[in-house]
Design a protein around this motif. Structure first.
Motif, PDB file in Angstrom:
ATOM      1  N   SER A  11     -95.370 -20.813  96.173  1.00 16.84           N
ATOM      2  CA  SER A  11     -96.799 -21.070  96.373  1.00 16.84           C
ATOM      3  C   SER A  11     -97.485 -20.998  95.012  1.00 16.84           C
ATOM      4  N   HIS A  12     -98.710 -21.532  94.943  1.00 16.92           N
ATOM      5  CA  HIS A  12     -99.442 -21.464  93.677  1.00 16.92           C
ATOM      6  C   HIS A  12     -99.709 -20.010  93.283  1.00 16.92           C
ATOM      7  N   LYS A  13     -99.920 -19.158  94.265  1.00 10.36           N
ATOM      8  CA  LYS A  13    -100.139 -17.743  93.972  1.00 10.36           C
ATOM      9  C   LYS A  13     -98.888 -17.132  93.327  1.00 10.36           C
ATOM     10  N   GLU A  14     -97.722 -17.429  93.893  1.00 13.68           N
ATOM     11  CA  GLU A  14     -96.467 -16.907  93.344  1.00 13.68           C
ATOM     12  C   GLU A  14     -96.213 -17.455  91.940  1.00 13.68           C
ATOM     13  N   ILE A  15     -96.471 -18.749  91.753  1.00 16.50           N
ATOM     14  CA  ILE A  15     -96.281 -19.355  90.437  1.00 16.50           C
ATOM     15  C   ILE A  15     -97.178 -18.667  89.419  1.00 16.50           C
ATOM     16  N   GLY A  16     -98.425 -18.443  89.815  1.00 15.16           N
ATOM     17  CA  GLY A  16     -99.365 -17.766  88.925  1.00 15.16           C
ATOM     18  C   GLY A  16     -98.876 -16.393  88.516  1.00 15.16           C
ATOM     19  N   GLU A  17     -98.368 -15.638  89.486  1.00 16.69           N
ATOM     20  CA  GLU A  17     -97.864 -14.296  89.187  1.00 16.69           C
ATOM     21  C   GLU A  17     -96.642 -14.337  88.274  1.00 16.69           C
ATOM     22  N   ILE A  18     -95.725 -15.271  88.537  1.00 12.09           N
ATOM     23  CA  ILE A  18     -94.493 -15.359  87.761  1.00 12.09           C
ATOM     24  C   ILE A  18     -94.779 -15.802  86.326  1.00 12.09           C
ATOM     25  N   LEU A  19     -95.651 -16.804  86.180  1.00 12.07           N
ATOM     26  CA  LEU A  19     -95.916 -17.367  84.848  1.00 12.07           C
ATOM     27  C   LEU A  19     -97.083 -16.697  84.136  1.00 12.07           C
ATOM     28  N   GLY A  20     -97.789 -15.815  84.828  1.00 16.64           N
ATOM     29  CA  GLY A  20     -98.914 -15.133  84.204  1.00 16.64           C
ATOM     30  C   GLY A  20    -100.118 -16.038  84.015  1.00 16.64           C
ATOM     31  N   ILE A  21    -100.354 -16.915  84.990  1.00 18.81           N
ATOM     32  CA  ILE A  21    -101.499 -17.825  84.953  1.00 18.81           C
ATOM     33  C   ILE A  21    -102.271 -17.689  86.256  1.00 18.81           C
ATOM     34  N   SER A  22    -103.455 -18.275  86.314  1.00 16.57           N
ATOM     35  CA  SER A  22    -104.222 -18.205  87.549  1.00 16.57           C
ATOM     36  C   SER A  22    -103.676 -19.205  88.565  1.00 16.57           C
ATOM     37  N   GLU A  23    -104.015 -18.975  89.805  1.00 12.87           N
ATOM     38  CA  GLU A  23    -103.630 -19.888  90.874  1.00 12.87           C
ATOM     39  C   GLU A  23    -104.227 -21.271  90.609  1.00 12.87           C
TER      40      GLU A  23
END
Length: 192
Positions: free
Chosen positions: A148-160
């Motif tokens: 999900s965009h939320k997970e991607i944000g957490e993994i890459l250190g970026i916002s959703e």
């Protein structure tokens, strides 16, 4: 040992042999899974050499962390996750994804891209490899890996929102590249 006998050995035997330090079993495990894991690496890499580097790095991590495999799911799925994480970690170090504001995010169109259906797998992989590393990582994580965009944000250190933006931009770039490719093919077919 030939490829046929490799498939007669169970995954469990391969795992146990690798855990015991049996080099032959390590080689057989590599032979059995390297083609599939290379395909995963190729999606994240910008070229075949980078994919080969990711493949080697991924297998090193598999062998080092094999004792952590709890046999609760598929071994291939566990390995795939190791390779995806290796690729993400590798490109996260190289890429600085710029955060964007919500207002900018809304201006990015998420255009339809059914046109990809007209291309072969190798064509698509090549086009994805041409994306900037940030776009490529988000594209692969969302479209291929199902994050999900939320997970991607957490993994890459970026916002959703940045994740959504990167995906929309990646799709837009891919759409243009596909249209150009198809236009070039149509033009070459109509020339005498």
């Amino acid at each position: 040992m030939n490829d046929l006998s490799n498939h007669n050995i169970t995954e469990n035997d391969l795992i146990n042999g690798c855990l015991a330090g049996d080099r032959r079993m390590q080689e057989l495990l590599y032979q059995r899974f390297s083609p599939k894991m290379y395909a995963v690496c190729l999606r994240y890499a910008s070229n075949a050499d980078d994919a080969q580097d990711l493949l080697q790095e991924g297998f090193i991590k598999v062998f080092r962390n094999l004792g952590k495999f709890r046999k609760e799911g598929s071994f291939e799925g566990w390995m795939r996750r190791v390779f995806v994480n290796t690729a993400i970690e590798h490109y996260r170090k190289k890429v600085n994804l710029n955060s964007i504001g919500e207002r900018e995010e809304q201006t990015i169109a998420d255009s339809s891209w059914n046109i990809l259906d007209q291309l072969g797998e190798k064509d698509i992989i090549h086009l994805v490899q041409e994306l900037a590393p940030g776009y490529r990582s988000v594209f692969n994580m969302y479209v291929i890996e199902g994050y999900s965009h939320k997970e991607i944000g957490e993994i890459l250190g970026i916002s959703e929102g940045t994740s959504k933006s990167q995906l929309a931009r990646a799709k837009g770039i891919l759409q243009k590249k596909v249209e150009e490719l198809l236009d070039n093919n149509r033009t070459s077919l109509t020339r005498p």
